[in-house]
Write a protein that holds these residues in place. Structure first.
Motif, PDB file in Angstrom:
ATOM      1  N   ALA A  12      37.668  38.768  46.596  1.00  0.00           N
ATOM      2  CA  ALA A  12      39.031  39.181  46.247  1.00  0.00           C
ATOM      3  C   ALA A  12      39.139  39.564  44.771  1.00  0.00           C
ATOM      4  N   LEU A  13      38.474  38.776  43.899  1.00  0.00           N
ATOM      5  CA  LEU A  13      38.498  39.070  42.461  1.00  0.00           C
ATOM      6  C   LEU A  13      37.831  40.403  42.173  1.00  0.00           C
ATOM      7  N   ALA A  14      36.705  40.682  42.847  1.00  0.00           N
ATOM      8  CA  ALA A  14      36.010  41.950  42.632  1.00  0.00           C
ATOM      9  C   ALA A  14      36.872  43.124  43.065  1.00  0.00           C
ATOM     10  N   LEU A  15      37.542  42.985  44.232  1.00  0.00           N
ATOM     11  CA  LEU A  15      38.395  44.059  44.720  1.00  0.00           C
ATOM     12  C   LEU A  15      39.569  44.300  43.766  1.00  0.00           C
ATOM     13  N   ALA A  16      40.121  43.197  43.234  1.00  0.00           N
ATOM     14  CA  ALA A  16      41.234  43.343  42.280  1.00  0.00           C
ATOM     15  C   ALA A  16      40.791  44.067  41.010  1.00  0.00           C
ATOM     16  N   THR A  17      39.581  43.723  40.540  1.00  0.00           N
ATOM     17  CA  THR A  17      39.055  44.386  39.330  1.00  0.00           C
ATOM     18  C   THR A  17      38.858  45.873  39.556  1.00  0.00           C
ATOM     19  N   VAL A  18      38.277  46.239  40.717  1.00  0.00           N
ATOM     20  CA  VAL A  18      38.052  47.657  41.034  1.00  0.00           C
ATOM     21  C   VAL A  18      39.383  48.393  41.127  1.00  0.00           C
ATOM     22  N   ALA A  19      40.356  47.759  41.749  1.00  0.00           N
ATOM     23  CA  ALA A  19      41.677  48.391  41.872  1.00  0.00           C
ATOM     24  C   ALA A  19      42.317  48.604  40.494  1.00  0.00           C
ATOM     25  N   TYR A  20      42.138  47.628  39.608  1.00  0.00           N
ATOM     26  CA  TYR A  20      42.709  47.730  38.255  1.00  0.00           C
ATOM     27  C   TYR A  20      42.063  48.876  37.475  1.00  0.00           C
ATOM     28  N   ILE A  21      40.740  48.939  37.589  1.00  0.00           N
ATOM     29  CA  ILE A  21      40.032  50.021  36.888  1.00  0.00           C
ATOM     30  C   ILE A  21      40.433  51.383  37.443  1.00  0.00           C
ATOM     31  N   GLY A  22      40.523  51.486  38.768  1.00  0.00           N
ATOM     32  CA  GLY A  22      40.927  52.757  39.369  1.00  0.00           C
ATOM     33  C   GLY A  22      42.325  53.171  38.954  1.00  0.00           C
ATOM     34  N   LEU A  23      43.247  52.177  38.867  1.00  0.00           N
ATOM     35  CA  LEU A  23      44.612  52.486  38.452  1.00  0.00           C
ATOM     36  C   LEU A  23      44.663  52.995  37.016  1.00  0.00           C
ATOM     37  N   ASN A  24      43.877  52.354  36.152  1.00  0.00           N
ATOM     38  CA  ASN A  24      43.827  52.809  34.750  1.00  0.00           C
ATOM     39  C   ASN A  24      43.254  54.213  34.640  1.00  0.00           C
ATOM     40  N   TYR A  26      43.377  56.530  36.899  1.00  0.00           N
ATOM     41  CA  TYR A  26      44.383  57.459  37.421  1.00  0.00           C
ATOM     42  C   TYR A  26      45.477  57.718  36.378  1.00  0.00           C
ATOM     43  N   ASN A  27      45.891  56.647  35.680  1.00  0.00           N
ATOM     44  CA  ASN A  27      46.912  56.817  34.631  1.00  0.00           C
ATOM     45  C   ASN A  27      46.398  57.695  33.492  1.00  0.00           C
ATOM     46  N   LEU A  28      45.143  57.491  33.083  1.00  0.00           N
ATOM     47  CA  LEU A  28      44.556  58.344  32.039  1.00  0.00           C
ATOM     48  C   LEU A  28      44.496  59.794  32.484  1.00  0.00           C
ATOM     49  N   HIS A  29      44.185  59.977  33.753  1.00  0.00           N
ATOM     50  CA  HIS A  29      44.130  61.347  34.282  1.00  0.00           C
ATOM     51  C   HIS A  29      45.505  61.998  34.232  1.00  0.00           C
ATOM     52  N   LEU A  30      46.532  61.240  34.603  1.00  0.00           N
ATOM     53  CA  LEU A  30      47.879  61.780  34.550  1.00  0.00           C
ATOM     54  C   LEU A  30      48.301  62.130  33.124  1.00  0.00           C
TER      55      LEU A  30
END
Length: 444
Positions: A12-24, A26-30
């Motif tokens: 669960a912690l690994a999935l949360a970390t991956v999701a956090y990195i992906g969200l960041n 995506y925000n940088l891309h925007l």
């Protein structure tokens, strides 16, 4: 906690970390896309204003092209006086003839300082020498030699958008050494960047120092020494003199230690050898012994020729100085002829410092660069003499007095007494032989 629960928590912690990195990410891309969109809109706005300015500034009789405001280049300033009044009219301004003339006068008034280069070309020969301390012929000779030098060729091998003509290199350097100015004043006067002003001075310094052997050379062949001796003998009948030894001490602003300048001059005041020593506590004879020319002179003179020097040097077989307290007529006659011969070249260093005041105002912190600057000014002095470009020296209260005047007490290092007595005796015998021969020639 069992092992199964621990594995689930780690997953669960690994999935949360991956999701956090992906969200960041995506925000940088925007943010990046938004920045690109703003930049694109800004460019479109500037383009639209540019097209509108062109449309407003065009007319049926004459079209004035819109150009963004920018600082004029060095080459543009050289040609500025050749431009017409219409070229100086700002875009989008419709002036009648009177307003155009008024605008041009105000524009030139504000830009008077940057037009210095163009004014120099209009100077009379007398005004040119007053500004640069050398004649126009001397500057033209330097320009021709510098233009064909490898130092100037190397400039055009660089991708430099601020290149300036070879003639302006020479003008800038001559203005710099002929004033007690700074690099900042030089860049302001010639309207170049500060880094470019430093580069110009360094380039011309390198050019002159690389050409030192061409302009500063001690006579070595028998023919050259004989010609030099004949030239000196025509002054006051003092025989077999091939050079005069002079020295001075200057203090620069960039260093605490003064610099000794030791030169050998011919009968016309031309420098035959230049040696610069950074020291404050050496006797002039010790400075001479540290110079590369010292051993060379002994071999050149061959116990036949000799060099004249002032009283602050120790007498040698090949270095003749005045007699301290002459008593006989022969000694008085010797001192008189010695003085007449030395007086011809005695002001060479004084004229050098007055022609190039930068020598006493240098703010360099590098002793190497200070020595190169002094050597370059000596080369310029020789070139001036070859061009018969003489300089009228005036009394300058800021000029450093010649070292022969009075040495500070406690700042001289004496040599061992036994060696010094032996060398002096040989020199005194040579000196006695000279004044006896001078007296015989007077009687005949």
């Amino acid at each position: 906690m069992d092992s199964g629960t621990a594995k689930k928590l780690k997953l669960a912690l690994a999935l949360a970390t991956v999701a956090y990195i992906g969200l960041n990410a995506y925000n940088l891309h925007l943010e990046e896309e938004e920045s690109k969109e703003k930049k694109k809109k800004r460019q479109e706005t500037l383009k639209r204003k540019y097209e509108q300015a062109r449309a407003n500034s065009s007319s049926s009789e004459d079209e004035v092209n819109y150009q963004p405001r920018r600082r004029l280049s060095f080459q543009r300033q050289v040609k500025i006086e050749q431009q017409s009044n219409d070229e100086l009219t700002p875009p989008g301004v419709d002036m009648n003839e009177d307003l155009k003339v008024s605008h041009v006068e105000n524009f030139n008034e504000k830009r008077r300082e940057s037009d210095f280069v163009d004014l120099v070309s209009k100077y009379s020969d007398e005004m040119f020498k007053d500004v640069f301390h050398v004649s126009r012929n001397t500057a033209e000779r330097l320009y021709i030699q510098f233009k064909s030098s490898p130092e100037y060729d190397n400039i055009f091998k660089l991708n430099d958008q601020t290149r300036i003509p070879a003639k302006h290199y020479i003008w800038m350097f001559l203005w710099f050494v002929g004033r007690k100015g700074t690099y900042l004043e030089l860049s302001s006067m010639f309207n170049v960047s500060l880094s470019k002003a430093v580069s110009v001075v360094d380039t011309v310094l390198q050019f002159l120092n690389n050409s030192a052997r061409e302009f500063i050379q001690f006579p070595e062949s028998n023919t050259d020494m004989r010609n030099s001796a004949d030239s000196f003998e025509q002054i006051a009948d003092f025989p077999d003199v091939i050079a005069c030894l002079l020295n001075t001490r200057i203090q620069t602003k960039g260093t605490k230690t003064p610099f000794w300048i030791q030169v050998l001059c011919d009968s016309k005041g031309r420098f035959l050898d230049v040696f610069i020593e950074s020291t404050s506590d050496l006797h002039p004879t010790a400075v001479l012994e540290n110079s590369p020319i010292n051993e060379k002179i002994k071999n050149i003179c061959q116990r036949r020729y000799h060099i004249l020097a002032k009283q602050d040097y120790f007498v040698r077989e090949w270095l003749l100085t005045p007699i301290d307290e002459p008593t006989s007529k022969e000694q008085i006659w010797y001192n008189r002829q010695h003085s007449k011969t030395m007086n011809v070249v005695l002001d060479s260093l004084e004229i050098l410092i007055q022609r190039f005041p930068q020598l006493t105002a240098m703010q360099f912190f590098s002793s190497y660069k200070i020595k190169r600057m002094i050597n370059a000014c000596c080369i310029l002095q020789n070139i001036c003499l070859e061009e018969e470009d003489f300089f009228d020296a005036e009394v300058d209260p800021m000029m450093v007095a010649l070292a022969g005047a009075k040495n500070d007490e406690g700042q001289t290092k004496q040599r061992p007494e036994d060696i010094e007595c032996h060398l002096r005796k040989i020199g005194e015998l040579k000196r006695k032989q000279i004044y006896i021969e001078l007296k015989k020639e007077e009687r005949t």
